[in-house]
Enzyme design. Structure first.
Site, short mmCIF file in Angstrom:
data_model
loop_
_atom_site.label_atom_id
_atom_site.label_comp_id
_atom_site.label_asym_id
_atom_site.label_seq_id
_atom_site.Cartn_x
_atom_site.Cartn_y
_atom_site.Cartn_z
N ARG A 82 9.93 -2.48 0.34
CA ARG A 82 11.37 -2.25 0.38
C ARG A 82 11.72 -0.79 0.14
NH1 ARG A 82 14.32 -6.02 -0.09
NH2 ARG A 82 12.66 -7.13 -1.18
N THR A 83 11.19 -0.24 -0.95
CA THR A 83 11.53 1.14 -1.29
C THR A 83 11.02 2.11 -0.23
OG1 THR A 83 11.44 0.56 -3.62
CG2 THR A 83 11.38 2.88 -3.11
N LYS A 133 -10.95 9.42 -3.74
CA LYS A 133 -12.03 10.40 -3.87
C LYS A 133 -11.90 11.23 -5.14
CE LYS A 133 -12.44 10.85 1.17
NZ LYS A 133 -11.99 11.69 2.28
N ARG A 140 5.62 7.06 -5.13
CA ARG A 140 5.50 5.95 -6.07
C ARG A 140 4.09 5.98 -6.64
NH1 ARG A 140 7.68 -0.08 -6.29
NH2 ARG A 140 9.49 1.26 -6.55
N HIS A 163 12.93 4.75 -11.86
CA HIS A 163 13.06 4.43 -10.44
C HIS A 163 14.46 4.90 -10.05
CE1 HIS A 163 12.77 2.70 -6.64
NE2 HIS A 163 12.76 1.42 -6.91
#
Lengths: 304, 304, 304
Positions: free
Chosen positions: C51-52, C80, C101, C129
């Site tokens: 969604r975000t 890595k 995120r 958020h």
């Protein structure tokens, strides 16, 4: 027409419209290269499928639109338990049209009932895959010049192959079609298809176990993969599989203008030596799939 | 030139052409911002690599083109057993050019023989990674002002580091190059490179085990990662690794204009305190990589 | 303003600016449809969030810009061992702005200190958020017509729900706000929020365990998910959960103009029968989130 969930959502005349448009796009790509500028396609793939997803994305980009989406369920909110109904309501405000592949039969249909944007079923379990059928029909129409008066062989796994079922369903709507259904006993078409579609519509067909014997008569041969897992035991598989592998020797039995189609990916059911045969059109078929998807997107977005 | 599979596919003069174009793009980005409008790049990454993939995507977007593709093998048809040959034939009708990373050596080469669009090798196993080499050459050329008359140190894992092998192969074509190969015994360059490339071409080089001793003489230092897994035992690793870690103290021994390059990602082989040293150009190098990829895409698409 | 890491990075007046711009975009989408042409957004999602991520991508595409990035950590260089600091320095030369995120609290902040492009925190662990908070504020402001003089209920998991904490932090800056905190004892807001934010600012609030009792008074009800895993035992969960599920019967107790918000995804804490109630605005909220992100991107890129 607002969504495309099953191939039969389209009437014969709506279908012809789409094929005609696809053909026009093919003849003049420039003309359509900006027609979806500012429009967004969401590709919601709960199950990976590179070919189908990229075909849709290429189609939208060719029309000047843009693309967003996800390519597997783990990177989606499905993992958090969200319903398809909720997802599509949110996606409706992110994109103008959506192509959804889902492992559950019926999921794209459910989505379409909650969606405020057109939903295209890009494959739902073993159920439907309507844009593959459109691709097949466009290929036949374009390269054979007609959709009627054809003797069509289907070879391989006719039991589980949804592309076969969909194409049979679509072809029975045309005049004078004869089907040759070539498969081992274990992989014959399902009873419902035989009874409710073929018999009910008095369609001419035969079921055989040997590809070579029928090849000389066919106008089209639609090959599908025979998966080892479908057989009860390894011996059966080994004994049977060669009968359903197409190679140059078998091709020599076929008509000069018989076309070989395959929904791809191909594993070993068509020997690579066949690829250079001009009758092998499965890669051309994949190419034509982009154009028919362009036409479909335009129709659903009502820009055509 | 149709594909780029190995760095040596490019002659010295073709290479110069690309570097010149990259330089021109850098000096006037606007001029090229729409030159690939309507063109599509497919990024086929059978093995994840954010940096390389995003560098290609940024390059194509900077040219006004668009991008489609996949970022790992699970979300591709490879999982269904499709050959690279079949995949590229399909992708050829979806995109105008493709960048392929594959864990198997030679896969991009195979793809190129079946492709009708240019294929760029974006790394095939331990084999080649030609656009990293182009990036390195552009960085040296741009920031040193020349590709000849250089004393170049390579430090770290010279045995498995494909970027080192490629750059050595590319640099031996220039005048008056001297290599200083700095590594533990376990990680010296492979015999074929020493014999068939360096000795056969009478290239001046030395193999040493100590970075500090040679630092004062170098014009360039190309650092690579020393992976713990390469050593037989933990003690060897611990005993050796510090000799091959670059820090501020070691940097104080180097020339005022010695440049430090690194293909990235860096783990701990360059102390972060070095990042602010103006001679540390590895982030600049990543930036220049976008421009050289833009130039390459233009050349292969014949829009330059 | 260069980055957006915490909702409180924005002053009340900067925030108003963004909401005003979002509102203007909403009223005339065409006007802004090309304003970020040639700009690239990188979506760096070390943790999946469809969604975000798609909301950000839709926002950038709506502005005429383009998008690159990754949707999970496995397809990134993090695997890595690369640090966020190194990644963002490279991404800075690939894109013009980035949304990150990350499962680790503070990672986007660290990135911002090394970045030469604006970094937007798209969620860092249980921490912040901020674009969800912007979305919530825009929804309230747009649909209620004001951000002050509100009686706001928060219902469900108030202990772990970062969207709740952020919105409380943001709302205490407005006049005459009263909070009704509705949760089981186990899931009350954390002490720091009660003491340092509510008590310290003399904010009016009450903590209750019963949704029905307080519903008639609320102007807004912000629902969140109650996760089974948060409870010590199954019985407690079963005994308590119904009190915190919103259904049509409970909705009948609420004011005519009380709005129901939810950050989504919703699981079962709002019965689907509520979806057709005109006071249920959670899908509208998701839609408004795109516009507020468009405004934010424009502000950070200084094209507004």
């Amino acid at each position: 027409m607002k969504h495309l969930i099953s191939p039969l959502d389209l009437s014969v005349s709506e279908l012809e419209d789409i094929l005609r448009l696809a053909d026009d796009i093919l003849s003049d790509k420039k003309k359509y290269s900006d027609i979806c500028h500012g429009k967004k396609l969401a590709t919601l793939f709960y199950e990976p499928s590179t070919r189908t997803r990229l075909s849709f994305e290429a189609a939208m980009l060719n029309l000047g639109g843009s693309v967003l989406g996800f390519s597997s369920a783990d990177s989606s909110s499905a993992a958090k338990g969200e319903s398809v109904a909720d997802t599509i309501r949110v996606i409706s405000s992110y994109a103008d049209i959506c192509a959804m592949r889902h492992p559950k039969e019926g999921a794209p249909f459910v989505a379409s009932t909650y969606s405020s944007i057109p939903v295209i079923n890009a494959g739902d379990g073993g159920h439907n895959h309507p844009t593959q059928t459109l691709t097949d029909l466009f290929t036949i129409s374009k390269l054979k010049g007609r959709l009627d008066n054809l003797k069509i062989g289907f070879c391989g796994d006719l039991k589980f192959g949804r592309t076969v079922h969909s194409l049979i369903n679509a072809m029975v709507r045309y005049e004078n079609i004869h089907f040759v259904l070539i498969s081992p006993d274990e992989l014959k078409i399902p009873a419902y298809l035989r009874e409710e579609v073929l018999d009910a519509n008095h369609i001419s067909y035969e079921e055989v176990k040997n590809l070579e014997a029928v090849l000389p008569d066919l106008d089209l041969l639609y090959m599908t993969r025979v998966q080892k897992e479908r057989f009860f035991n390894e011996e059966d598989y080994i004994r049977l599989k060669d009968s359903f592998i197409l190679d140059a020797k078998k091709m020599s039995l076929a008509k000069e203008d018989m076309l070989v189609l395959h929904p791809l990916p191909r594993v070993n059911e068509i020997a690579t030596e066949v690829d250079t045969d001009k009758r092998a059109v499965y890669f051309k078929q994949a190419e034509l799939g982009v154009y028919v998807r362009m036409a479909l997107i335009m129709k659903l977005l009502e820009v055509a």
